[in-house]
Write an enzyme that holds these catalytic residues in place. Structure first.
Site, short mmCIF file in Angstrom:
data_model
loop_
_atom_site.label_atom_id
_atom_site.label_comp_id
_atom_site.label_asym_id
_atom_site.label_seq_id
_atom_site.Cartn_x
_atom_site.Cartn_y
_atom_site.Cartn_z
N ASP A 148 0.82 -1.21 0.00
CA ASP A 148 0.00 0.00 0.00
C ASP A 148 0.86 1.26 0.00
O ASP A 148 0.67 2.16 0.81
CB ASP A 148 -0.96 -0.02 1.18
CG ASP A 148 -1.84 -1.26 1.17
OD1 ASP A 148 -1.32 -2.36 1.41
OD2 ASP A 148 -3.04 -1.15 0.89
N ASP A 175 -1.38 -2.75 -4.10
CA ASP A 175 -1.66 -1.32 -3.99
C ASP A 175 -0.37 -0.51 -4.17
O ASP A 175 0.32 -0.17 -3.21
CB ASP A 175 -2.38 -0.95 -2.69
CG ASP A 175 -3.86 -1.29 -2.76
OD1 ASP A 175 -4.33 -1.78 -3.81
OD2 ASP A 175 -4.58 -1.05 -1.75
N TYR A 178 -1.80 4.14 -6.21
CA TYR A 178 -2.99 4.92 -5.84
C TYR A 178 -3.31 5.96 -6.90
O TYR A 178 -3.74 7.07 -6.60
CB TYR A 178 -2.84 5.57 -4.45
CG TYR A 178 -3.01 4.54 -3.35
CD1 TYR A 178 -2.00 3.62 -3.09
CD2 TYR A 178 -4.19 4.46 -2.61
CE1 TYR A 178 -2.16 2.64 -2.13
CE2 TYR A 178 -4.34 3.48 -1.64
CZ TYR A 178 -3.34 2.58 -1.42
OH TYR A 178 -3.49 1.61 -0.46
N ASN A 208 -6.63 -3.88 -4.62
CA ASN A 208 -7.87 -3.30 -5.14
C ASN A 208 -7.64 -2.01 -5.93
O ASN A 208 -8.37 -1.70 -6.86
CB ASN A 208 -8.86 -3.06 -4.00
CG ASN A 208 -8.26 -2.30 -2.85
OD1 ASN A 208 -7.20 -2.69 -2.33
ND2 ASN A 208 -8.89 -1.23 -2.42
N HIS A 302 -11.43 -3.01 7.10
CA HIS A 302 -11.50 -4.13 6.15
C HIS A 302 -11.83 -5.47 6.81
O HIS A 302 -11.31 -6.51 6.42
CB HIS A 302 -10.20 -4.25 5.35
CG HIS A 302 -9.87 -3.02 4.57
ND1 HIS A 302 -10.75 -2.45 3.68
CD2 HIS A 302 -8.76 -2.23 4.56
CE1 HIS A 302 -10.18 -1.37 3.14
NE2 HIS A 302 -8.98 -1.22 3.67
N HIS A 331 -3.33 -4.01 2.31
CA HIS A 331 -4.73 -3.58 2.38
C HIS A 331 -5.07 -2.77 3.63
O HIS A 331 -5.60 -1.68 3.54
CB HIS A 331 -5.66 -4.78 2.24
CG HIS A 331 -7.03 -4.46 1.74
ND1 HIS A 331 -7.27 -3.46 0.81
CD2 HIS A 331 -8.25 -4.99 2.04
CE1 HIS A 331 -8.57 -3.42 0.56
NE2 HIS A 331 -9.19 -4.32 1.29
FE LIG Z 1 -6.02 -2.22 -0.59
#
Ligand SMILES: [Fe+2]
Ligand SMILES: *[C@@H]1O[C@H](CO)[C@@H](O)[C@H](O)[C@H]1NC(C)=O
Ligand SMILES: *[C@@H]1O[C@H](CO)[C@@H](O)[C@H](O)[C@H]1NC(C)=O
Length: 428
Positions: A148, A175, A178, A208, A302, A331
């Site tokens: 991330d 990730d 972004y 995601n 999450h 995440h």
């Molecule tokens: Fe994520």
């Protein structure tokens, strides 16, 4: 013009949806995206966003982007300024709504020697020349692990720490940029990470934020990710860039895709099953898996997401039977280390699960935890940082977590691991 208005509307909807989910748990004020641009007067043939990744036992894929055409050729050698070898590759590009990417060059070079610095460039005699170091062929080997990541001031600090860590290979459990649909931010991310990613192999899987689907307008998922971060899936018998494996210095690493099919009838499941069968623990005593959405998580962020629950239900048994040593996830924007677990319970023959989603993206930290702390959760903290996993030899490895607020040398959490392949109680 009409098209642009539509695009704007789509963006507004996306921002509203994203903001809503980001507010479902408390986070410190986010930091702005740090946009890394090319100089205004830069030649459109300037190589940018250079990164390297492992291919097979002794090759490396070099990826770089230019705004206008240049040949897909890499010149390389073991002394600076003397490029004895060259190799050709391919160029691709992709379209995303009104955006067209630059020329994405990919060249696989090798065979290469282990633990060796190679110098490379894209035009003979050109400066700057780049260099990378190949991983060792034997233990010890050190991985840097960060998820991330994003592109903010926080990201920059994480990267500074990682660059001081003297690592061999970087692992990223999803990730990356972004960019969130704004494609030029993928270019900015490529420029931000280039100083590190052009010097050591960066091995990534997707999260995601890599999906980037827009109803009607752009239905294909992972377009930018697949075009820009080609990982060695073909070499590991996979049919998709979303899941693959590789072996380096006695470690078998499996990258899984949390946002693609994972049920027992899926390609990913069948590939995982066959890949695990190929693992020879006398050759690779260590077995490591990366996913994006964590299966074990005591943060309030999450919780109970479908991707985590379905994948865990489908694949945890396979990983357990194969004696996987460690599972990394991202995440959740915090750090958490679990003891060895299986089926929600402590189990000495199960993998250690680690959430390392604290790379520093613009959404900030996930700082609320479930209370009391579950017995299987050994350490949890919502601070930005990165992890290091050093396989010292076939039997022992050291994991440490380094908080950005401290000096790189400070280990805020550390633990020794014994390879499950060498544990007689797990191999009866
Ligand atoms: Fe994520
Ligand atoms: C790469 O392609 C160029 C142009 O087609 C050619 O001249 C050169 O020999 C090729 N190099 C290698 C190593 O194949
Ligand atoms: C492996 O490393 C550990 C930790 O440094 C050490 O205690 C052990 O003796 C080493 N084992 C072998 C076989 O070298």
């Amino acid at each position: 013009m009409k098209f642009q208005q539509f695009w704007l509307l789509v963006m507004v909807i996306v921002v509203v949806l994203t903001t809503k989910s980001a507010h479902s748990y408390e986070r410190p004020p986010p930091r702005e995206t740090l946009v890394v641009s090319l100089a205004e007067d830069a030649d459109p043939k300037t190589p940018q966003q250079v990164h390297v990744s492992l291919v097979g036992e002794d090759r490396m894929r070099i990826t770089w982007i230019t705004d206008s055409y240049t040949p897909p050729t890499v010149y390389y050698g073991t002394s600076a300024g003397k490029y004895d070898h060259s190799a050709n590759g391919s160029i691709s590009s992709y379209e995303y709504v009104t955006y067209t990417s630059g020329e994405i060059h990919e060249v696989v070079i090798g065979p290469l020697n282990p633990s060796t610095v190679y110098y490379y460039c894209f035009t003979p005699g050109s400066t700057p020349a780049y260099s990378f170091k190949t991983p060792p062929s034997q233990f010890p080997i050190k991985f840097s692990v960060t998820g991330d990541l994003g592109q903010t001031g926080w990201t920059k600090t994480t990267l500074e720490h990682i660059s001081q860590s003297d690592y061999d290979v970087l692992l990223l459990p999803g990730d990356l940029s972004y960019a969130d649909l704004l494609q030029p931010l993928w270019d900015s991310f490529g420029r931000l990470v280039e100083p590190l990613a052009s010097q050591r192999p960066w091995m990534v899987t997707q999260g995601n934020h890599e999906v980037e689907k827009i109803p009607v307008v752009h239905k294909t998922p992972f377009t930018a990710y697949n075009a820009r971060w080609h990982m060695p899936y073909e070499e590991s018998g996979s049919t998709s860039n979303l899941y693959y494996s590789f072996e380096v210095s006695g470690v078998h690493v499996i990258m899984l895709g949390s946002y693609t099919d994972c049920d027992s009838g899926s390609d990913q499941y069948r590939w995982l099953e066959s890949d695990l069968k190929k693992v020879d623990r006398s050759k690779t005593p260590w077995l490591v898996v990366l996913i994006h959405a964590p299966w074990y998580n005591s943060n309030t962020a999450h919780q109970g997401e479908k991707e985590s629950v379905d994948m865990m239900e489908s694949m945890e048994g396979l990983l357990y039977k194969a004696h996987v040593d460690v599972v990394f996830a991202g995440h959740v924007h915090a750090y958490e280390r679990f003891n060895r677990v299986y089926n929600e319970k402590a189990d000495n023959c199960g993998p250690m699960h680690i959430t390392i989603g604290d790379g520093g993206n613009r959404e900030g930290l996930a700082s609320k935890y479930q209370e009391p702390q579950p017995i299987i959760s050994a350490f949890r903290e919502a601070s930005f940082g990165h992890g290091e996993l050093e396989m010292v030899n076939a039997t022992y490895a050291k994991w440490s977590w380094h908080r950005n607020d401290d000096d790189e040398s400070v280990q805020s959490d550390s633990v020794w691991l014994r390879s499950l392949a060498s544990d007689p109680t797990c191999n009866k």
